[in-house]
Design a protein around this motif. Sequence first.
Motif, mmCIF file in Angstrom:
data_model
loop_
_atom_site.group_PDB
_atom_site.id
_atom_site.type_symbol
_atom_site.label_atom_id
_atom_site.label_comp_id
_atom_site.label_asym_id
_atom_site.label_seq_id
_atom_site.Cartn_x
_atom_site.Cartn_y
_atom_site.Cartn_z
ATOM 1 N N GLY A 460 0.835 -1.185 0.050
ATOM 2 C CA GLY A 460 -0.034 -0.098 -0.084
ATOM 3 C C GLY A 460 0.852 1.359 0.092
ATOM 4 N N GLY A 461 2.172 1.400 -0.424
ATOM 5 C CA GLY A 461 2.785 2.431 -0.447
ATOM 6 C C GLY A 461 3.061 3.111 0.924
ATOM 7 N N LEU A 462 3.210 4.331 0.774
ATOM 8 C CA LEU A 462 3.379 5.067 2.100
ATOM 9 C C LEU A 462 2.086 4.902 3.041
ATOM 10 C CD1 LEU A 462 5.210 8.401 0.476
ATOM 11 C CD2 LEU A 462 6.245 6.607 1.666
ATOM 12 N N GLN A 463 1.079 4.923 2.372
ATOM 13 C CA GLN A 463 -0.163 4.793 3.589
ATOM 14 C C GLN A 463 0.058 3.681 4.336
ATOM 15 O OE1 GLN A 463 -3.899 4.540 1.589
ATOM 16 N NE2 GLN A 463 -4.922 5.020 3.374
ATOM 17 N N ALA A 464 0.545 2.334 3.759
ATOM 18 C CA ALA A 464 0.695 1.136 4.402
ATOM 19 C C ALA A 464 1.912 1.464 5.667
ATOM 20 C CB ALA A 464 1.153 0.033 3.717
ATOM 21 N N LEU A 465 3.237 2.172 5.225
ATOM 22 C CA LEU A 465 4.098 2.369 6.007
ATOM 23 C C LEU A 465 3.429 3.312 7.477
ATOM 24 C CD1 LEU A 465 6.727 3.430 3.536
ATOM 25 C CD2 LEU A 465 6.865 1.482 5.036
ATOM 26 N N GLU A 466 2.942 4.296 6.884
ATOM 27 C CA GLU A 466 2.314 5.089 8.062
ATOM 28 C C GLU A 466 1.453 4.323 9.077
ATOM 29 O OE1 GLU A 466 0.520 8.614 6.239
ATOM 30 O OE2 GLU A 466 2.324 9.185 5.157
ATOM 31 N N MET A 467 0.515 3.737 8.575
ATOM 32 C CA MET A 467 -0.523 2.920 9.290
ATOM 33 C C MET A 467 0.401 1.714 10.328
ATOM 34 S SD MET A 467 -3.699 1.765 6.973
ATOM 35 C CE MET A 467 -2.825 1.010 5.590
ATOM 36 N N ALA A 468 1.306 1.214 9.602
ATOM 37 C CA ALA A 468 2.077 0.343 10.356
ATOM 38 C C ALA A 468 2.774 1.147 11.451
ATOM 39 C CB ALA A 468 3.143 -0.481 9.597
ATOM 40 N N MET A 469 3.039 2.189 11.541
ATOM 41 C CA MET A 469 3.883 2.962 12.275
ATOM 42 C C MET A 469 3.155 3.553 13.618
ATOM 43 S SD MET A 469 7.196 4.331 12.850
ATOM 44 C CE MET A 469 6.615 3.446 14.320
ATOM 45 N N LEU A 470 1.815 3.858 13.250
ATOM 46 C CA LEU A 470 0.709 4.396 14.111
ATOM 47 C C LEU A 470 0.718 3.206 14.997
ATOM 48 C CD1 LEU A 470 -0.930 6.731 15.042
ATOM 49 C CD2 LEU A 470 -2.737 5.884 13.480
ATOM 50 N N ILE A 471 0.512 1.890 14.629
ATOM 51 C CA ILE A 471 0.002 0.808 15.445
ATOM 52 C C ILE A 471 1.044 0.427 16.106
ATOM 53 C CG2 ILE A 471 -0.591 -1.694 15.099
ATOM 54 C CD1 ILE A 471 -2.059 -0.978 12.465
ATOM 55 N N ALA A 472 2.360 0.208 15.734
ATOM 56 C CA ALA A 472 3.351 -0.143 16.579
ATOM 57 C C ALA A 472 3.792 0.714 17.553
ATOM 58 C CB ALA A 472 4.629 -0.427 15.550
ATOM 59 N N ALA A 473 3.490 2.084 17.479
ATOM 60 C CA ALA A 473 3.993 2.905 18.355
ATOM 61 C C ALA A 473 3.030 2.925 19.909
ATOM 62 C CB ALA A 473 3.747 4.565 17.997
ATOM 63 N N PHE A 474 1.700 2.595 19.473
ATOM 64 C CA PHE A 474 0.759 2.569 20.630
ATOM 65 C C PHE A 474 1.320 1.708 21.651
ATOM 66 C CE2 PHE A 474 -3.050 1.070 23.076
ATOM 67 C CZ PHE A 474 -3.563 2.492 23.319
ATOM 68 N N PRO A 475 1.653 0.428 21.742
ATOM 69 C CA PRO A 475 2.036 -0.127 23.161
ATOM 70 C C PRO A 475 3.316 0.095 23.583
ATOM 71 C CG PRO A 475 2.126 -1.749 21.114
ATOM 72 C CD PRO A 475 1.354 -0.311 20.483
ATOM 73 N N PHE A 476 4.040 0.695 22.529
ATOM 74 C CA PHE A 476 5.619 1.020 23.018
ATOM 75 C C PHE A 476 5.538 2.351 23.638
ATOM 76 C CE2 PHE A 476 10.080 2.657 22.530
ATOM 77 C CZ PHE A 476 10.737 1.700 23.089
#
Length: 543
Positions: A460-476
């Motif tokens: 999904g290009g940059l949108q997929a990258l941004e979505m993955a980042m938002l998700i991974a950051a929450f628990p950390f």
Amino acid sequence: MKSRKLSIVFWVSLIIAAVFIAWGTFFPENVETILGAIDGFIATNLGWFYMLVMTFFVLFAIFMVVTPFGRIKLGRPDEKPEYSYFTWFAFLFTAGMGVGLVFFGVTEPLTHYHNPPSEDPGSMAAAEESLQHTIFHWGFHPWAVYAVVGLALAYFKFRHHSPILMSSALTPLLGERAKGPLGHSVDVLAVFGTIFGIATSLGLGATQITAGLSFSFEAIDNNIFTQLLVVLIITVAFVTSAVTGVNKGIRYLSWMNIVVAIGLMVFVFVLGSSVQMIDSFMTTTGNYLQNIPSMTFDMNAFTGERDFLNDWTLFYWAWWIGWSAFVGSFIARVSRGRTIREFVIGVVTVPFLFSAIWFAILGVAGIETDNAVGGALYELVQTEGDEVALFAFLESLPLDVIVIGIAVLLIASFFVTSADAGTFVLGMLTTGGRLNPSLQIKVIWGAILSGTAAVLLFSGGLQALEMAMLIAAFPFAFVVILLAISLVKALSNEYDILRLESKQQEFEPDYQEESKRELEEKREEFEQSLPDEDVDIEGEEKQ
């Protein structure tokens, strides 16, 4: 030795990363759908959490500067800093956000100018608001979260010789549980925050490099296959750089990055509206400092307009939190010998000032160029993507071919340095905190990073990258909060000991004898609360 063996964190992280890459390779649409659903839920229902926690990190950084804790050194009391100021700041700049500054230098101010949060698009007020929000996204907040992670790791590593691991830094809070499944889970979470954070930057770098090449050479198409080829080539480059370690490869590339970046900035400044850029820097910095509280807590609760907040502010806050595992670990690694106050001031203020100058120059120049061509620059960005903004802008300057070539090399160099530092940090996190992980480990993580970036681009290009980042950051984010609490607890105990030691030297022998027992008890209690020492520290320091 024990610290030389692969930890359970390595194997668990490797398996999960391999599963994710396989998932994205064979079911890219499914990856995009699931990431999108999770991302939408977090952005809509938990955005307030990101806003509050980032504010906490800024306040915590201020607390570390103004309290007596600031005098404590990250190392022995007589230890000198390992690196000079120039090298240290070059490390901060390169690892912290070098790729992002180049990618968003023209794009973000220009986009906000045409789509401001509240002002009329294309107006002078929109230009002012655009630069103010850009500096807000790249100002104190990201560097504050980096400072929290880096300070906790550096304090326990260099002052108390513990492994440079998130779990070790949480020992004052978790006790023996830091060595068990709970501690391993924290370290695995840090690994995945690092993987997705760096993969996002690698994706941004790959898309911008291919955009620059395509913009300059008609025979090169800007598509997913070209981007994947760039990822592959850069992977070979940063793995080659990783062979030389911190003191050679990353160090020399960091020097080159900051010199070339400053050169590019000065070039644009001299050929542009220099006085307007200076005025914009002063005005924007003043507006930013004046409006930090309102921008920090603004959730648009009464207007209902969440697009700007979700697309920009929340994405950035997630990106910085996700990146903090990587950047914090790397900053900790290169900050030995500095006081806590020096560390926090250097990490937070110097990069902020550089970012403010960078956006005042490139942002103003980009907006002026767009106005001169009747909005054509922004239209090109809308049709071709954010990654072309810098090159379309540079094309309007003298010596455009040479300057664009230098810009592409700068992006590639940032790309290589960030990935090199990323493999270094992942190696530390998955080998028990070794300061110098083996080449084999760094090669494995280099392949994982490249594979993750490729999968997300393909899904999904940059949108997929941004979505993955938002998700991974929450628990950390919760891990970073616990790191701050653990650090304060340890510092409070140590400060009491240092104060008693100071009193013993000042008062009469009778008082010294009376307080000796109390001091010994406090030392014993404090040492029991610390993580175990790194058994391989002497061997690592000699490397």
